[in-house]
Design an enzyme around this catalytic site. Structure first.
Site, short mmCIF file in Angstrom:
data_model
loop_
_atom_site.label_atom_id
_atom_site.label_comp_id
_atom_site.label_asym_id
_atom_site.label_seq_id
_atom_site.Cartn_x
_atom_site.Cartn_y
_atom_site.Cartn_z
N THR A 109 85.83 19.42 87.54
CA THR A 109 86.86 20.21 86.88
C THR A 109 87.97 19.24 86.52
OG1 THR A 109 86.32 22.26 88.03
CG2 THR A 109 88.53 22.08 87.13
N LYS A 184 86.78 26.99 82.22
CA LYS A 184 87.05 26.89 83.67
C LYS A 184 88.52 27.20 83.96
CE LYS A 184 86.46 25.99 88.05
NZ LYS A 184 85.91 24.82 88.72
N LYS A 252 95.59 21.34 91.59
CA LYS A 252 95.18 20.41 90.53
C LYS A 252 94.71 21.20 89.31
CE LYS A 252 91.06 19.17 90.01
NZ LYS A 252 89.66 18.72 89.95
#
EC number: 1.1.1.60
Length: 305
Positions: A109, A184, A252
């Site tokens: 990711t 995502k 993050k």
């Protein structure tokens, strides 16, 4: 799928390289070994790669380049943009070892920017790149039930999707390179709001003196039902937060979401707020707890505390 005479079908994938054996990558690479593919693994901490090879067979490479040499397909699942650049760029990197025409599939990711940047470099070197972040957490990786969102060219996606199916419940091409990462981000935005709502609901119910196990059983059959409620509701009630995706990683990811929102003009007040709530959880010592630990900060704010 039909192939024109001008574009013969590429040979089937037999040899794969897998770079990054964290909580996700370790079982994902394992699924590929179990179905009989020849798997070469690379991990920054070599002992983890040795452990993987003793469990699944396969070969351990000392560098990403060595892992990628001779591979029909190279897959990666590392921590962030910088980790990704470190395994793809430079003399000992995967790109340096890959044969022309080979596909690099990135399950990290990361930002949509780094996906586009690496896809451009890959193209210049005669390689192909697909961004393919995953959702489903550690249990999804272990059970081979991940959801994979891909960005790339359709013919290249078709060449790789059958391999990804070995650890996925769904593999979908969303759009061009970068679209997988953007999808995502949509996923993480949904989760952030959902976990905060569930945290507030459970905390409210407990302060109201309700049997929250019973309440979730009831409302979980109605419109309030969600994956988070089904899989994390009970553990949130019990104050247990060691079930996978860490708060540090969520922050993050939400950072990518908020950065992209600044660029595209999307308003995300709830996501920005939840990101700050996760910062409070980090301050409470919950950096490595899973994302459902959002409820910790509410318990710390109880009346009279």
């Amino acid at each position: 799928m039909s192939h024109s005479a001008a574009q013969p079908s590429p040979p089937p994938v037999r040899r794969v390289a897998f770079l990054g054996l964290g909580v996700m990558g370790y079982p994902m690479a394992g699924h590929l070994a179990k179905v009989g593919l020849e798997v070469t693994v690379y991990n920054r901490t070599a002992s983890k790669a040795e452990q993987w090879a003793s469990e699944y067979g396969g070969r351990v490479a000392r560098t990403p380049r060595e892992a990628a040499e001779g591979a029909d397909l190279v897959l990666a699942c590392v921590g962030n943009d910088d980790d990704l650049r470190s395994i793809t760029l430079g003399d000992e990197s995967a790109f340096a070892g890959m044969a022309p025409g080979t596909v690099f599939v990135d399950h990290t990711t990361a930002s949509a920017d780094v996906a586009r940047e690496l896809a451009d470099i890959a193209t210049q070197q005669g390689l192909y790149f697909i961004d393919a972040p995953v959702s489903g957490g550690q249990s999804g990786a272990q059970n081979g039930k991940l959801t994979i969102m891909c960005g790339g060219e359709s013919p290249i996606f078709e060449r790789t999707s059958s391999v990804l199916q070995h650890y996925a419940a769904a593999v979908t091409l969303i759009g061009p390179v970068g679209a997988g990462q953007l999808a995502k981000m949509v996923n993480q935005i949904c989760i952030a709001g959902m976990v905060q709502g569930l945290s507030e609901a459970i905390n409210f119910g407990q302060l109201a003196g309700l049997d929250m196990d019973r309440v979730l059983q009831v409302i979980g059959k109605g419109a309030a039902a969600s994956w988070q409620m089904d899989n994390r509701g009970k553990t949130m009630i019990d104050g247990k937060f060691d079930y996978g995706f860490a708060v540090d990683w969520m922050r993050k990811d939400l950072g990518f979401c908020l950065e992209e929102a600044r660029r595209n003009g999307a308003s995300m007040p709830v996501t920005a707020l939840v990101d700050q709530f996760y910062a409070e959880v980090q301050a409470l010592g919950g950096s490595r707890f899973d994302t459902s630990s959002l409820i910790m900060r509410l318990r710390a704010l109880k009346p009279g505390s």
